[in-house]
Design an enzyme around this catalytic site. Structure first.
Site, PDB file in Angstrom:
ATOM      1  N   ALA A 178      36.434 -34.435  50.586  1.00 49.22           N
ATOM      2  CA  ALA A 178      37.532 -34.758  51.503  1.00 49.22           C
ATOM      3  C   ALA A 178      37.591 -36.249  51.803  1.00 49.22           C
ATOM      4  O   ALA A 178      38.670 -36.786  52.083  1.00 49.22           O
ATOM      5  CB  ALA A 178      37.378 -33.966  52.793  1.00 49.22           C
ATOM      6  N   ASP A 226      33.021 -20.590  51.707  1.00 49.21           N
ATOM      7  CA  ASP A 226      33.084 -21.190  53.036  1.00 49.21           C
ATOM      8  C   ASP A 226      34.425 -20.879  53.692  1.00 49.21           C
ATOM      9  O   ASP A 226      35.410 -20.547  53.020  1.00 49.21           O
ATOM     10  CB  ASP A 226      32.915 -22.718  52.950  1.00 49.21           C
ATOM     11  N   PRO A 268      39.244 -30.364  48.396  1.00 49.20           N
ATOM     12  CA  PRO A 268      39.739 -30.379  49.767  1.00 49.20           C
ATOM     13  C   PRO A 268      40.705 -29.257  50.120  1.00 49.20           C
ATOM     14  O   PRO A 268      41.059 -29.094  51.286  1.00 49.20           O
ATOM     15  CB  PRO A 268      40.425 -31.733  49.872  1.00 49.20           C
ATOM     16  N   LYS A 305      30.402 -20.935  58.349  1.00 48.01           N
ATOM     17  CA  LYS A 305      29.759 -21.182  59.647  1.00 48.01           C
ATOM     18  C   LYS A 305      30.499 -22.325  60.333  1.00 48.01           C
ATOM     19  O   LYS A 305      29.911 -23.319  60.751  1.00 48.01           O
ATOM     20  CB  LYS A 305      28.286 -21.532  59.473  1.00 48.01           C
ATOM     21  N   MET A 361      32.986 -34.452  60.114  1.00 49.71           N
ATOM     22  CA  MET A 361      32.674 -33.663  61.317  1.00 49.71           C
ATOM     23  C   MET A 361      32.442 -34.556  62.528  1.00 49.71           C
ATOM     24  O   MET A 361      31.388 -34.507  63.156  1.00 49.71           O
ATOM     25  CB  MET A 361      31.465 -32.763  61.046  1.00 49.71           C
ATOM     26  N   GLY A 370      35.169 -29.133  49.359  1.00 52.28           N
ATOM     27  CA  GLY A 370      34.768 -30.482  48.962  1.00 52.28           C
ATOM     28  C   GLY A 370      33.785 -30.456  47.816  1.00 52.28           C
ATOM     29  O   GLY A 370      33.978 -29.771  46.807  1.00 52.28           O
ATOM     30  N   ASP A 371      32.696 -31.200  47.978  1.00 53.57           N
ATOM     31  CA  ASP A 371      31.639 -31.257  46.977  1.00 53.57           C
ATOM     32  C   ASP A 371      30.402 -30.551  47.526  1.00 53.57           C
ATOM     33  O   ASP A 371      30.023 -30.778  48.675  1.00 53.57           O
ATOM     34  CB  ASP A 371      31.302 -32.717  46.651  1.00 53.57           C
TER      35      ASP A 371
END
Length: 240
Positions: free
Chosen positions: A124, A40, A17, A62, A173, A94-95
């Protein structure tokens, strides 16, 4: 399994996280030894600081619909760098196997015939539950756990369709329309007294957490992204 990243190989690595302290030992070793790191947006500078000074480090994020690079381009960069003899770490927050486009990247790597390894990370959702001090499952409260995102690939906000209140729900999200989330869950039979936990930037220095009931959710001010929500039938009053 060797300790260091190997030339010509690709590693899909979970960065956790945010905090370097929540990075796995395997992830730490790979990031520190890779000659190419494609990361990311949400991967923290703290984690990226592990990369070697002469490593190629590129942001391929993104985030929030701001797509300056396509998934196809990311796939091409990964495979091309590996073909050129780099040891490539594809670093994901995260994963990597949870809402991380791993299926598309694994398919591209496999088609290219390049050896790869997937290294799990702390998601997370688990970090959010730990921050709240609440279990996601329990012998009495819930024996099932569901990870979901509200928005599908085409932008259709129907990811909560059919999710019944017999699970603990971890929502990634979620967007900023909290009233719509409450309405959708109410329509699925969730109680207005459902315990809601809202987290922002969990696992980082700027993390935030707020608690409320599902009834109160529409009145909450949206937290800054990235946000993870937990919906739990804990029997605990979130107003206390």
């Amino acid at each position: 399994m060797t300790a260091q990243a190997q030339k010509g190989s690709i590693y899909l690595v979970g960065a956790g996280p945010g905090s370097i302290e929540m990075l796995t030992l395997r992830a730490h070793a790979l990031v520190a030894s890779a000659t190419c790191v494609l990361h990311d947006d949400l991967v923290s500078e703290e984690v990226l600081s592990l990369a070697m000074p002469d490593a190629v480090v590129r942001n391929v994020g993104k985030r929030c619909g701001n797509k300056t690079i396509t998934q196809e381009e990311i796939n091409e960069w990964m495979t091309q760098y590996a073909r050129e003899g780099y040891s490539v770490v594809r670093l994901k927050s995260g994963d990597p196997l949870l809402f991380g486009r791993a299926a598309e990247e694994i398919a591209a790597i496999s088609e290219a015939g390049i050896p790869f390894e997937v290294v799990p990370g702390v998601s997370a959702g688990f970090a959010a539950a730990a921050l709240a001090g609440l279990p996601l499952t329990g012998r009495i409260t819930s024996s099932r756990l569901l990870f979901a995102t509200r928005h599908l690939a085409a932008g259709d906000a129907s990811g909560l369709a059919g999710i019944k209140p017999d699970v603990s729900l971890v929502l990634y999200m979620p967007g900023s329309d909290y009233a719509a989330i409450a309405s959708e869950l109410n329509a699925n039979g969730w109680s207005p007294d459902t315990h809601c936990i809202l987290t922002s930037s969990v696992g980082t220095a700027s993390q935030r957490m707020e608690e409320c009931s599902l009834r109160e959710l529409p009145q909450k001010q949206p937290l800054p992204a990235p946000v993870v929500m937990l919906f739990l039938n804990t029997g605990r009053d979130p107003s206390n």
